[in-house]
Design a protein around this motif. Structure first.
Motif, PDB file in Angstrom:
ATOM      1  N   TYR A 205       4.761  21.911   9.332  1.00  0.00           N
ATOM      2  CA  TYR A 205       4.161  23.175   8.885  1.00  0.00           C
ATOM      3  C   TYR A 205       5.161  24.290   9.123  1.00  0.00           C
ATOM      4  O   TYR A 205       5.803  24.343  10.178  1.00  0.00           O
ATOM      5  N   SER A 206       5.292  25.199   8.155  1.00  0.00           N
ATOM      6  CA  SER A 206       6.189  26.342   8.324  1.00  0.00           C
ATOM      7  C   SER A 206       5.695  27.243   9.453  1.00  0.00           C
ATOM      8  O   SER A 206       4.545  27.164   9.890  1.00  0.00           O
ATOM      9  N   SER A 207       6.568  28.120   9.912  1.00  0.00           N
ATOM     10  CA  SER A 207       6.243  29.014  11.021  1.00  0.00           C
ATOM     11  C   SER A 207       5.090  29.952  10.672  1.00  0.00           C
ATOM     12  O   SER A 207       4.999  30.464   9.555  1.00  0.00           O
ATOM     13  N   PHE A 208       4.213  30.181  11.647  1.00  0.00           N
ATOM     14  CA  PHE A 208       3.084  31.097  11.487  1.00  0.00           C
ATOM     15  C   PHE A 208       3.444  32.541  11.860  1.00  0.00           C
ATOM     16  O   PHE A 208       2.636  33.441  11.681  1.00  0.00           O
ATOM     17  N   PRO A 214       0.496  36.193  18.625  1.00  0.00           N
ATOM     18  CA  PRO A 214      -0.257  36.776  19.752  1.00  0.00           C
ATOM     19  C   PRO A 214       0.532  37.817  20.532  1.00  0.00           C
ATOM     20  O   PRO A 214      -0.049  38.790  21.014  1.00  0.00           O
ATOM     21  N   ALA A 215       1.843  37.639  20.649  1.00  0.00           N
ATOM     22  CA  ALA A 215       2.649  38.603  21.405  1.00  0.00           C
ATOM     23  C   ALA A 215       2.627  39.977  20.747  1.00  0.00           C
ATOM     24  O   ALA A 215       2.666  41.006  21.424  1.00  0.00           O
ATOM     25  N   LYS A 216       2.553  40.002  19.421  1.00  0.00           N
ATOM     26  CA  LYS A 216       2.528  41.260  18.680  1.00  0.00           C
ATOM     27  C   LYS A 216       1.113  41.662  18.251  1.00  0.00           C
ATOM     28  O   LYS A 216       0.940  42.644  17.530  1.00  0.00           O
ATOM     29  N   LYS A 217       0.113  40.883  18.693  1.00  0.00           N
ATOM     30  CA  LYS A 217      -1.287  41.124  18.315  1.00  0.00           C
ATOM     31  C   LYS A 217      -1.434  41.154  16.789  1.00  0.00           C
ATOM     32  O   LYS A 217      -2.135  41.991  16.229  1.00  0.00           O
ATOM     33  N   LEU A 218      -0.776  40.193  16.156  1.00  0.00           N
ATOM     34  CA  LEU A 218      -0.772  40.118  14.695  1.00  0.00           C
ATOM     35  C   LEU A 218      -1.600  38.934  14.226  1.00  0.00           C
ATOM     36  O   LEU A 218      -1.392  37.803  14.669  1.00  0.00           O
ATOM     37  N   PHE A 219      -2.545  39.193  13.322  1.00  0.00           N
ATOM     38  CA  PHE A 219      -3.347  38.125  12.719  1.00  0.00           C
ATOM     39  C   PHE A 219      -3.812  38.639  11.354  1.00  0.00           C
ATOM     40  O   PHE A 219      -4.825  39.311  11.241  1.00  0.00           O
ATOM     41  N   ILE A 220      -2.998  38.333  10.321  1.00  0.00           N
ATOM     42  CA  ILE A 220      -3.289  38.792   8.978  1.00  0.00           C
ATOM     43  C   ILE A 220      -3.278  37.597   8.027  1.00  0.00           C
ATOM     44  O   ILE A 220      -3.119  36.459   8.463  1.00  0.00           O
ATOM     45  N   SER A 221      -3.445  37.850   6.747  1.00  0.00           N
ATOM     46  CA  SER A 221      -3.393  36.773   5.764  1.00  0.00           C
ATOM     47  C   SER A 221      -1.948  36.295   5.596  1.00  0.00           C
ATOM     48  O   SER A 221      -0.997  37.015   5.927  1.00  0.00           O
ATOM     49  N   GLY A 222      -1.782  35.081   5.073  1.00  0.00           N
ATOM     50  CA  GLY A 222      -0.428  34.563   4.898  1.00  0.00           C
ATOM     51  C   GLY A 222      -0.423  33.212   4.220  1.00  0.00           C
ATOM     52  O   GLY A 222      -1.469  32.635   3.923  1.00  0.00           O
ATOM     53  N   LYS A 223       0.782  32.702   3.984  1.00  0.00           N
ATOM     54  CA  LYS A 223       0.959  31.407   3.324  1.00  0.00           C
ATOM     55  C   LYS A 223       1.607  30.422   4.281  1.00  0.00           C
ATOM     56  O   LYS A 223       2.547  30.762   5.002  1.00  0.00           O
ATOM     57  N   ILE A 224       1.099  29.199   4.286  1.00  0.00           N
ATOM     58  CA  ILE A 224       1.637  28.134   5.118  1.00  0.00           C
ATOM     59  C   ILE A 224       2.179  27.042   4.202  1.00  0.00           C
ATOM     60  O   ILE A 224       1.452  26.502   3.370  1.00  0.00           O
ATOM     61  N   ARG A 225       3.450  26.754   4.341  1.00  0.00           N
ATOM     62  CA  ARG A 225       4.055  25.665   3.578  1.00  0.00           C
ATOM     63  C   ARG A 225       4.002  24.392   4.410  1.00  0.00           C
ATOM     64  O   ARG A 225       4.312  24.403   5.609  1.00  0.00           O
ATOM     65  N   VAL A 226       3.593  23.308   3.781  1.00  0.00           N
ATOM     66  CA  VAL A 226       3.421  22.030   4.475  1.00  0.00           C
ATOM     67  C   VAL A 226       4.170  20.944   3.716  1.00  0.00           C
ATOM     68  O   VAL A 226       4.123  20.897   2.484  1.00  0.00           O
ATOM     69  N   CYS A 251      14.948  15.704  14.890  1.00  0.00           N
ATOM     70  CA  CYS A 251      15.979  16.401  14.111  1.00  0.00           C
ATOM     71  C   CYS A 251      15.554  16.588  12.664  1.00  0.00           C
ATOM     72  O   CYS A 251      15.776  17.657  12.084  1.00  0.00           O
ATOM     73  N   THR A 252      14.938  15.559  12.096  1.00  0.00           N
ATOM     74  CA  THR A 252      14.474  15.659  10.708  1.00  0.00           C
ATOM     75  C   THR A 252      13.392  16.714  10.569  1.00  0.00           C
ATOM     76  O   THR A 252      13.411  17.540   9.646  1.00  0.00           O
ATOM     77  N   MET A 253      12.437  16.718  11.490  1.00  0.00           N
ATOM     78  CA  MET A 253      11.342  17.686  11.425  1.00  0.00           C
ATOM     79  C   MET A 253      11.831  19.098  11.709  1.00  0.00           C
ATOM     80  O   MET A 253      11.365  20.062  11.086  1.00  0.00           O
ATOM     81  N   ARG A 254      12.769  19.245  12.614  1.00  0.00           N
ATOM     82  CA  ARG A 254      13.286  20.577  12.952  1.00  0.00           C
ATOM     83  C   ARG A 254      14.036  21.178  11.769  1.00  0.00           C
ATOM     84  O   ARG A 254      13.879  22.363  11.447  1.00  0.00           O
ATOM     85  N   GLU A 255      14.846  20.370  11.115  1.00  0.00           N
ATOM     86  CA  GLU A 255      15.565  20.843   9.937  1.00  0.00           C
ATOM     87  C   GLU A 255      14.574  21.250   8.840  1.00  0.00           C
ATOM     88  O   GLU A 255      14.744  22.287   8.184  1.00  0.00           O
ATOM     89  N   THR A 256      13.527  20.442   8.637  1.00  0.00           N
ATOM     90  CA  THR A 256      12.511  20.747   7.630  1.00  0.00           C
ATOM     91  C   THR A 256      11.752  22.016   7.993  1.00  0.00           C
ATOM     92  O   THR A 256      11.438  22.842   7.131  1.00  0.00           O
ATOM     93  N   PHE A 257      11.463  22.189   9.275  1.00  0.00           N
ATOM     94  CA  PHE A 257      10.750  23.379   9.746  1.00  0.00           C
ATOM     95  C   PHE A 257      11.516  24.660   9.403  1.00  0.00           C
ATOM     96  O   PHE A 257      10.963  25.627   8.886  1.00  0.00           O
ATOM     97  N   PHE A 258      12.815  24.666   9.680  1.00  0.00           N
ATOM     98  CA  PHE A 258      13.628  25.840   9.365  1.00  0.00           C
ATOM     99  C   PHE A 258      13.683  26.089   7.864  1.00  0.00           C
ATOM    100  O   PHE A 258      13.637  27.236   7.413  1.00  0.00           O
ATOM    101  N   ARG A 259      13.785  25.017   7.086  1.00  0.00           N
ATOM    102  CA  ARG A 259      13.850  25.172   5.632  1.00  0.00           C
ATOM    103  C   ARG A 259      12.541  25.735   5.089  1.00  0.00           C
ATOM    104  O   ARG A 259      12.534  26.661   4.272  1.00  0.00           O
ATOM    105  N   LEU A 260      11.406  25.182   5.521  1.00  0.00           N
ATOM    106  CA  LEU A 260      10.111  25.658   5.046  1.00  0.00           C
ATOM    107  C   LEU A 260       9.844  27.085   5.485  1.00  0.00           C
ATOM    108  O   LEU A 260       9.199  27.867   4.776  1.00  0.00           O
ATOM    109  N   SER A 261      10.335  27.448   6.668  1.00  0.00           N
ATOM    110  CA  SER A 261      10.084  28.776   7.230  1.00  0.00           C
ATOM    111  C   SER A 261      11.056  29.819   6.706  1.00  0.00           C
ATOM    112  O   SER A 261      10.885  31.019   6.978  1.00  0.00           O
ATOM    113  N   GLY A 262      12.086  29.372   6.002  1.00  0.00           N
ATOM    114  CA  GLY A 262      13.084  30.315   5.504  1.00  0.00           C
ATOM    115  C   GLY A 262      13.918  30.905   6.609  1.00  0.00           C
ATOM    116  O   GLY A 262      14.371  32.043   6.535  1.00  0.00           O
ATOM    117  N   THR A 263      14.123  30.125   7.674  1.00  0.00           N
ATOM    118  CA  THR A 263      14.882  30.591   8.832  1.00  0.00           C
ATOM    119  C   THR A 263      16.353  30.267   8.657  1.00  0.00           C
ATOM    120  O   THR A 263      16.702  29.112   8.397  1.00  0.00           O
TER     121      THR A 263
END
Length: 276
Positions: A205-208, A214-226, A251-263
């Motif tokens: 799952y891409s980054s939320f 929670p650190a920024k008290k942020l909870f809004i609408s958004g898109k999750i790439r899976v 390693c495979t999941m971490r690379e995919t996570f960054f790609r999906l998250s646009g990091t």
């Protein structure tokens, strides 16, 4: 005045007051609402599960998933999913995914394949309606405090998985992690797959953090790439291969996570794994 009018008036007043609340108060209100929604959904799903299937069975997970899928409309979340065809394996398998927050349940239920249950710590069984619905859905509860290593923990789970012919969903990070990266994986899920000689299917799952922080008290609408990645076979592997299997999957999941998250973060070639 009728109670229904009082409730409607209170709801309208709350909606009018929302824009005036501080970000922190609004965040806490949304979290409280989410927890209340989980309790209400569990209380609703339990009798439906009992009426439909008569008790504890993995088939109840379909009822639970259909109810939880409605949560995304309340919170304005959209899912963009790729690779669902990779769930189409015969027989049991171990599904591993990253674990970010309390919202992961929505992501889980959005793509949950048939005949699939989670592994949960035994303490969750005693959490009221939520514990009851987890029990009715066939969640496999383990007592982590009474075991000495991951191989021992997972040996009974492997037998249950094969006996009941179910897929098992595990969060190998072991705890929620919303820091924009993946924690090192614990080896329990991979011991399980090797012991049972079943495939491992990674789900990422891409980054939320852009909509839930929670650190920024942020909870809004958004898109999750899976993305559901291709199964990793374990036939012929032994306990000596678990460390390598864990690192490869990480390693495979971490690379995919960054790609999906646009990091734009550089991915390491390897990473340490937990000894558990």
């Amino acid at each position: 005045m009728e109670p229904s009018w009082l409730l409607a008036g209170a709801a309208l007043l709350l909606l009018l007051l929302l824009p005036a609340l501080s970000p922190a108060a609004l965040f806490q209100l949304k979290i409280a609402g989410y927890c209340a929604l989980c309790l209400a959904a569990s209380a609703l799903a339990a009798p439906l599960c009992l009426l439909r299937h008569g008790g504890r069975t993995v088939r109840n997970m379909r009822i639970i998933a259909n109810i939880v899928k409605t949560f995304k409309y309340i919170y304005g979340l959209r899912f963009e999913v790729q690779g669902l065809e990779n769930f189409e394996v015969e027989g049991p398998c171990v599904i591993v995914s990253n674990h970010q927050s309390i919202l992961d349940m929505m992501g889980l239920m959005e793509i949950l394949p048939d005949d699939c249950v989670q592994i949960g710590k035994k303490e969750l069984l005693y959490t009221g309606p939520v514990g009851l619905i987890m029990y009715l859905g066939g969640v496999i509860f383990i007592n982590r405090k009474s075991t000495s290593n991951a191989k021992t923990v997972m040996s009974g789970v492997a037998q249950t998985m094969l006996d009941e012919n179910v897929k098992v969903w595990v969060y190998p990070e072991g705890t929620r992690n919303g820091n924009g990266d993946l924690l090192p994986f614990k080896k329990g899920a991979f011991h399980l797959a090797v012991q049972a000689q079943v495939p491992v299917i990674p789900v990422v799952y891409s980054s939320f953090t852009s909509f839930y922080n929670p650190a920024k008290k942020l909870f809004i609408s958004g898109k999750i790439r899976v993305e559901v990645l291709q199964p990793i076979e374990t036939k012929g592997l032994t306990a000596e291969d678990v460390a390598d299997l864990t690192e490869r999957c990480y390693c495979t999941m971490r690379e995919t996570f960054f790609r999906l998250s646009g990091t734009a973060r550089e991915v390491n070639g390897s990473a340490p794994t937990s000894q558990q």
